[in-house]
Each structure stands twice: as structure tokens, then as C-alpha cells.
Scaffold this motif. Structure first.
Motif, PDB file in Angstrom:
ATOM      1  N   GLY A  89     -14.586  20.825   3.965  1.00  0.00           N
ATOM      2  CA  GLY A  89     -14.367  19.426   3.626  1.00  0.00           C
ATOM      3  C   GLY A  89     -14.494  18.525   4.843  1.00  0.00           C
ATOM      4  O   GLY A  89     -14.130  18.907   5.962  1.00  0.00           O
ATOM      5  N   VAL A  90     -15.003  17.326   4.614  1.00  0.00           N
ATOM      6  CA  VAL A  90     -15.268  16.377   5.687  1.00  0.00           C
ATOM      7  C   VAL A  90     -14.152  15.341   5.766  1.00  0.00           C
ATOM      8  O   VAL A  90     -13.687  14.825   4.739  1.00  0.00           O
ATOM      9  N   TYR A  91     -13.727  15.035   7.002  1.00  0.00           N
ATOM     10  CA  TYR A  91     -12.793  13.940   7.280  1.00  0.00           C
ATOM     11  C   TYR A  91     -13.601  12.792   7.885  1.00  0.00           C
ATOM     12  O   TYR A  91     -14.330  12.993   8.871  1.00  0.00           O
ATOM     13  N   ASP A  92     -13.477  11.600   7.323  1.00  0.00           N
ATOM     14  CA  ASP A  92     -14.185  10.426   7.841  1.00  0.00           C
ATOM     15  C   ASP A  92     -13.226   9.565   8.654  1.00  0.00           C
ATOM     16  O   ASP A  92     -12.121   9.235   8.183  1.00  0.00           O
ATOM     17  N   GLN A 102     -16.860  11.930  12.187  1.00  0.00           N
ATOM     18  CA  GLN A 102     -16.546  12.883  11.132  1.00  0.00           C
ATOM     19  C   GLN A 102     -16.089  14.186  11.766  1.00  0.00           C
ATOM     20  O   GLN A 102     -16.465  14.507  12.894  1.00  0.00           O
ATOM     21  N   THR A 104     -14.293  18.397  10.611  1.00  0.00           N
ATOM     22  CA  THR A 104     -13.871  19.357   9.599  1.00  0.00           C
ATOM     23  C   THR A 104     -12.750  20.211  10.171  1.00  0.00           C
ATOM     24  O   THR A 104     -12.534  20.252  11.388  1.00  0.00           O
ATOM     25  N   PRO A 147     -10.591  14.886   3.008  1.00  0.00           N
ATOM     26  CA  PRO A 147     -11.681  15.416   2.178  1.00  0.00           C
ATOM     27  C   PRO A 147     -11.405  15.179   0.693  1.00  0.00           C
ATOM     28  O   PRO A 147     -10.329  15.519   0.197  1.00  0.00           O
ATOM     29  N   ALA A 188     -21.297  13.258  -0.140  1.00  0.00           N
ATOM     30  CA  ALA A 188     -21.400  13.880   1.174  1.00  0.00           C
ATOM     31  C   ALA A 188     -20.089  13.860   1.942  1.00  0.00           C
ATOM     32  O   ALA A 188     -19.847  14.739   2.782  1.00  0.00           O
ATOM     33  N   SER A 189     -19.242  12.879   1.680  1.00  0.00           N
ATOM     34  CA  SER A 189     -17.992  12.743   2.429  1.00  0.00           C
ATOM     35  C   SER A 189     -17.059  11.828   1.657  1.00  0.00           C
ATOM     36  O   SER A 189     -17.482  11.183   0.689  1.00  0.00           O
ATOM     37  N   THR A 191     -15.759   8.877   2.199  1.00  0.00           N
ATOM     38  CA  THR A 191     -16.148   7.473   2.082  1.00  0.00           C
ATOM     39  C   THR A 191     -17.500   7.320   1.404  1.00  0.00           C
ATOM     40  O   THR A 191     -17.967   6.192   1.203  1.00  0.00           O
TER      41      THR A 191
END
Length: 393
Positions: A89-92, A102, A104, A147, A188-189, A191
Motif C-alpha cells: 500500500g502507498v502512503y501519499d 510517497q 510504503t 493506503p 494508484a494511491s 490521493t
């Protein structure tokens, strides 16, 4: 965990978290919930339990002069038997509202899902750490969007300068409910989900109650919407009812009326927008249920198929075309006594031409580019004149 004395550890409290309806204290830290405990107690569905703890739209938000930020989290990764591995999972990171990085978190717990049998297995794991450095050395607004598709427990927040909750910027609060598409599947993320994109363009505060597989006109969800303060409300209805083959046309219209009635108990004059399903060739004219495409899984990709028969529409089975027609009728008739109620045809957000250009990767969920397009169209259609959210102060 970083024990360098130069770092400041800030307790994780509710005033630093936005987008969650409730925070649960766990042995590790805080678990954001997007449905309150009363709602969760009324449904034992494991799909709903997974979806509402995946923090779509949930973010840490604070004011700081820090140039470096560390966040310890305990993620729960999903693994689907026979399918390709899912990325972490991605953190923005946003700084003063602008994308700034970004990251992870590897490791964590693992939830293995066998879509062929419906069984799951949970393997506990350990927290990990993400780090953002090189932030501007000035006071600024910082947001870390969690995420959207990975259950995330917040363990610890560290910075190299003090942290304070963000002040109230006076932005309108947009409360949205929908299916996995609103939740953000295949975005994709965090946001990059279409509601997050639309909220950013419109300059509003998002509370996203998009619940993968769980937009089923449940009364407890309607009560959660009713009881959540908001300036603008939208509900996207339809695809999950077909996916689950949950009800027939006879039950659908009264259920929609009841859902809207409940929301209106707490928000009698708030602009309320009903959105019908986007285009999905699988179910435009073919009822559910939706089942995994085992042939696709065997070839290493995710896919779905419609298991209904178009002839079953005669017995009241729902398709997306039927649902759009019925929702338009319901809103048209209610609007005579409810002028702040509006309707948006989902095909205006993503229609047949869009599907030809940006096809649904698994036959059911939009990809990243389609999420962006849907979000931008929603911002234009809903938040700019003559859209239903445009004239709200």
C-alpha cells in the motif's frame, strides 16, 4: 523504532486524524474505522469488516516546521490465492496541499483470501516504518494519506520539530458513500481515488465511506451517514447490489427510499446527490451474481464474470441499466418535495466510450487513469455551476 533523542514523539490522538468516523485503541496503537462500532455490531460480514478498516480517505493532518517525519504502522496485506502478488500500500505525503512524496511499509500482517472457496487466513506480523525527509524548513500543513486498500494501524509518529493539529480552514465537508470503485480499487494511491481527486479539485474535506463490496443499502450505513456532520452528501448506488444478487426490483425502490429517508433525518436540507453506476459491460444487461473468473486466475490475473442470465430481468433481477432507470425515477419524484436532492447519471462519469479507451482492468474496477478522469468529471459536474454542490456557501 527510532530512539534518537533528537526526534519528538507525538501521541497519536483523534485531533491528528481526518476522514475516520472512529478510532479503536489496539495493542499496537490506533485503528481507524470508517463505520462506527454500532454499525459494525449489526453485521458480521468479513468483507465489510475488511473494507471499513481499509482507510480510504483517512489521513494524518498536522502543522509543523519539521523537515523529517517518521510514521510506524502495522499494515495488513491482502494475498489472493492464485492471483499475482499485490503491491504494498502507498502512503501519499502532501505539503500545503501539494504532492510531496510517497512511501510504503513492508512486512506487517497478511490476510490470505481464497476467492474460489471464500475462506481466509490471517497471519500476524510486526509494524514497519515509513520516513519522509527534506521537507521545507518552515511552518506548513502536512498530510499523510494512508493506503486506501490496506488495513493500517497507527503505531507512532516522530518528527524533528513539534507538531500541532491543523487549524480549521473553513472548508466544506463532503461525505460520500459508494462501492469498491469509490473505495478506490485499482487506483494508484490514496490521493488518486476518484473521490480524493474530486475533493482536491473542489477544495473540500473528504470523508469517504466507499466500502468495497458493501454498498448494499444497509440501514446501519444510512444511520452512519445520518449521524456524520457534513455540508455535502453523495451516495453512489447500484453495482454491489448486482454483484451480490442481493434483491429484486420489488425490494430495491423501497430500500432506496428508506436509505434516503434515514439520511434526511439528520440532514434535512443538506445537498444530497444520488449517483447511478458507471458503465460496466459485465452487468449492463446481465444480472448477478458476480463471480471470480477462475480462468483468469489460472492465468495469473484478476478477473470477474457475470453469472446471471439476461432473461432473469423479467423476474425482477437487477442490472445496471434497470438500476439507473429506477434511481432517476425515484429522485425525480422525490425532488418535488426535496429541492436539494439531485441525480447524476454514472455514465456521465464513465461511459461506453470511456470503457473503450480506458477499459476496466479486471472487468469491474477502473484503473488509475480512469479514476483520475472520473474524479475530474465529478468535480466539474457536481462542484461547478450549475452542479448541485456549486451554490452551497
Amino acid at each position: 523504532m527510532n530512539t534518537d533523542p533528537r526526534w519528538i514523539t507525538t501521541p497519536l490522538t483523534a485531533d491528528l486524524v481526518r476522514g475516520a468516523l472512529e478510532l479503536e485503541r489496539t495493542p499496537h496503537g490506533l485503528l481507524p474505522h470508517r463505520l462506527p462500532a454500532r454499525a459494525r455490531a449489526q453485521c458480521a460480514d468479513p468483507q465489510l469488516a475488511m473494507a471499513e478498516t481499509q482507510p480510504s480517505g483517512v489521513r494524518l493532518a498536522f502543522r509543523t516546521a519539521a523537515t523529517a517525519v517518521e510514521l510506524d504502522t502495522l499494515p495488513t496485506k491482502r494475498v489472493y490465492t492464485g492471483a499475482p502478488p499485490r503491491p504494498d500500500g502507498v502512503y501519499d505525503l502532501l505539503v500545503d496541499g501539494q504532492p510531496a512524496g510517497q512511501a510504503t511499509v513492508s512486512g506487517g500482517s497478511v490476510l490470505t483470501v481464497d476467492m474460489a472457496t471464500g475462506t481466509t487466513e490471517h497471519r500476524p506480523g510486526e509494524p514497519g516504518t515509513l520516513r519522509f525527509t527534506g521537507l521545507p524548513a518552515r511552518e506548513k500543513d502536512v498530510e499523510i494519506w494512508l493506503p486506501h486498500n490496506e488495513t493500517t494501524e497507527l503505531v507512532a509518529l516522530r518528527t524533528d520539530a513539534p507538531v500541532a493539529p491543523l487549524p480549521d480552514r473553513g472548508r466544506r465537508v463532503w461525505l460520500h458513500h459508494g462501492s469498491s470503485i469509490s473505495h478506490g480499487s485499482d487506483a494508484a494511491s490514496p490521493t488518486g481515488t476518484w473521490p480524493a481527486r474530486a475533493a482536491a479539485l473542489a477544495g473540500v474535506e473528504l470523508i469517504n465511506l466507499g466500502l468495497g463490496g458493501s454498498a448494499l443499502l444497509d440501514p446501519f450505513t444510512a444511520r452512519a451517514l445520518r449521524d456524520t456532520p457534513a455540508d455535502l452528501i453523495s451516495v453512489k448506488i447500484g453495482i454491489n447490489l448486482v454483484n451480490a444478487d442481493l434483491m429484486r426490483l420489488r425490494a430495491f425502490a423501497p430500500a432506496v427510499h428508506g436509505f434516503l429517508d434515514t439520511i434526511r433525518e439528520g440532514h434535512p436540507t443538506t445537498p444530497l446527490l444520488v449517483i447511478s453506476p458507471i458503465h460496466c459491460a459485465l452487468h449492463e444487461h446481465t444480472p448477478g451474481p458476480t463471480l471470480p473468473d477462475l480462468t483468469a486466475l489460472a492465468s495469473g490475473r484478476m478477473g470477474f464474470r457475470a453469472a446471471g442470465d439476461p432473461a432473469e430481468r423479467a423476474s425482477g433481477k437487477l442490472t445496471l441499466a434497470v438500476i439507473r432507470e429506477e434511481l432517476a425515477r425515484i429522485v425525480r419524484e422525490r425532488a418535488a418535495e426535496d429541492p436539494r436532492l439531485g441525480y447524476l447519471d454514472g455514465l456521465a462519469l464513465y461511459g461506453e466510450d470511456d470503457a473503450a479507451e480506458l477499459p476496466l482492468p479486471d472487468g469491474l474496477h477502473p484503473g488509475a487513469d480512469a479514476h483520475r478522469r472520473i474524479g475530474e468529471r465529478f468535480a466539474r459536474l457536481a462542484f461547478t455551476a450549475p452542479g448541485p454542490f456549486a451554490d452551497v456557501p
